[in-house]
Design a protein around this motif. Structure first.
Motif, PDB file in Angstrom:
ATOM      1  N   ALA A 187       0.849  -1.193   0.000  1.00 18.74           N
ATOM      2  CA  ALA A 187       0.000   0.000   0.000  1.00 18.74           C
ATOM      3  C   ALA A 187       0.884   1.242   0.000  1.00 18.74           C
ATOM      4  N   LEU A 188       0.355   2.334  -0.533  1.00 19.98           N
ATOM      5  CA  LEU A 188       1.135   3.556  -0.693  1.00 19.98           C
ATOM      6  C   LEU A 188       1.754   4.029   0.615  1.00 19.98           C
ATOM      7  N   ASP A 189       1.028   4.015   1.714  1.00 16.66           N
ATOM      8  CA  ASP A 189       1.595   4.505   2.975  1.00 16.66           C
ATOM      9  C   ASP A 189       2.781   3.661   3.426  1.00 16.66           C
ATOM     10  N   LYS A 190       2.695   2.345   3.248  1.00 19.15           N
ATOM     11  CA  LYS A 190       3.804   1.447   3.586  1.00 19.15           C
ATOM     12  C   LYS A 190       4.988   1.693   2.647  1.00 19.15           C
ATOM     13  N   MET A 191       4.698   1.883   1.369  1.00 20.06           N
ATOM     14  CA  MET A 191       5.746   2.141   0.390  1.00 20.06           C
ATOM     15  C   MET A 191       6.495   3.432   0.743  1.00 20.06           C
ATOM     16  N   LEU A 192       5.750   4.472   1.113  1.00 18.08           N
ATOM     17  CA  LEU A 192       6.375   5.740   1.473  1.00 18.08           C
ATOM     18  C   LEU A 192       7.261   5.608   2.703  1.00 18.08           C
ATOM     19  N   SER A 193       6.811   4.852   3.687  1.00 20.85           N
ATOM     20  CA  SER A 193       7.637   4.689   4.894  1.00 20.85           C
ATOM     21  C   SER A 193       8.894   3.878   4.572  1.00 20.85           C
ATOM     22  N   GLN A 194       8.765   2.877   3.698  1.00 18.50           N
ATOM     23  CA  GLN A 194       9.942   2.101   3.303  1.00 18.50           C
ATOM     24  C   GLN A 194      10.893   2.952   2.476  1.00 18.50           C
ATOM     25  N   PHE A 195      10.347   3.767   1.569  1.00 20.28           N
ATOM     26  CA  PHE A 195      11.181   4.654   0.769  1.00 20.28           C
ATOM     27  C   PHE A 195      12.018   5.546   1.673  1.00 20.28           C
ATOM     28  N   GLU A 196      11.367   6.192   2.618  1.00 14.82           N
ATOM     29  CA  GLU A 196      12.064   7.127   3.503  1.00 14.82           C
ATOM     30  C   GLU A 196      13.104   6.409   4.361  1.00 14.82           C
ATOM     31  N   ALA A 197      12.755   5.240   4.874  1.00 11.83           N
ATOM     32  CA  ALA A 197      13.689   4.492   5.722  1.00 11.83           C
ATOM     33  C   ALA A 197      14.907   4.024   4.920  1.00 11.83           C
ATOM     34  N   TRP A 198      14.675   3.417   3.755  1.00 12.90           N
ATOM     35  CA  TRP A 198      15.797   2.924   2.943  1.00 12.90           C
ATOM     36  C   TRP A 198      16.627   4.076   2.390  1.00 12.90           C
ATOM     37  N   TYR A 199      15.991   5.180   2.060  1.00 15.88           N
ATOM     38  CA  TYR A 199      16.725   6.354   1.566  1.00 15.88           C
ATOM     39  C   TYR A 199      17.702   6.824   2.643  1.00 15.88           C
ATOM     40  N   GLY A 200      17.217   6.967   3.866  1.00 16.76           N
ATOM     41  CA  GLY A 200      18.079   7.396   4.962  1.00 16.76           C
ATOM     42  C   GLY A 200      19.161   6.387   5.289  1.00 16.76           C
ATOM     43  N   GLU A 201      18.793   5.117   5.291  1.00 12.88           N
ATOM     44  CA  GLU A 201      19.772   4.069   5.591  1.00 12.88           C
ATOM     45  C   GLU A 201      20.882   4.043   4.544  1.00 12.88           C
TER      46      GLU A 201
END
Length: 126
Positions: free
Chosen positions: A73-87
């Motif tokens: 789902a979009l909200d999960k995708m956005l949280s993963q995007f932000e987390a992996w981007y920072g990591e």
């Protein structure tokens, strides 16, 4: 400033722009395609997100395996995007120049499809 330092600086500057665009996607229109041969908005957003996961794996393990998985789902995708981007950004910032330029292997379906410097791969997906 080294190329690696410039890369990290650009990533930090671009994060708010990426997030602004991704957060503007309407959750009920993720199947939108501007043309029948085009990927959907969901496919594009998930590709960007999945590339970050591959970047994290490559940076931390020296290898990455591309996985074709359905988008969450979009909200999960956005949280993963932000987390992996920072990591990914933090991992690159912490590594030395040798690790930034080390050969990294990329796999798809269990077979190696590419071996190149980590820096080349990360610039390509950025």
């Amino acid at each position: 400033m080294t190329v690696k330092e410039f890369y990290v600086k650009r990533r930090r500057a671009e994060l708010p722009v990426f997030l602004k665009v991704l957060r503007a996607l309407p959750a009920d229109k993720m199947q939108y395609k501007p043309h029948e041969k085009s990927p959907s908005a969901e496919q594009l957003a998930w590709t960007l997100t999945s590339e970050l996961r591959s970047g994290v794996e490559a940076a931390k393990e020296g290898r990455a395996e591309w996985r074709s998985e359905p988008a969450p789902a979009l909200d999960k995708m956005l949280s993963q995007f932000e987390a992996w981007y920072g990591e990914l950004t933090d991992s690159i910032e912490a590594m030395d120049e040798g690790a930034w330029d080390r050969k990294t292997q990329f796999y798809y379906g269990g077979k190696m499809v590419s071996e190149q410097p980590l820096s080349d791969f990360l610039w390509m997906i950025f």
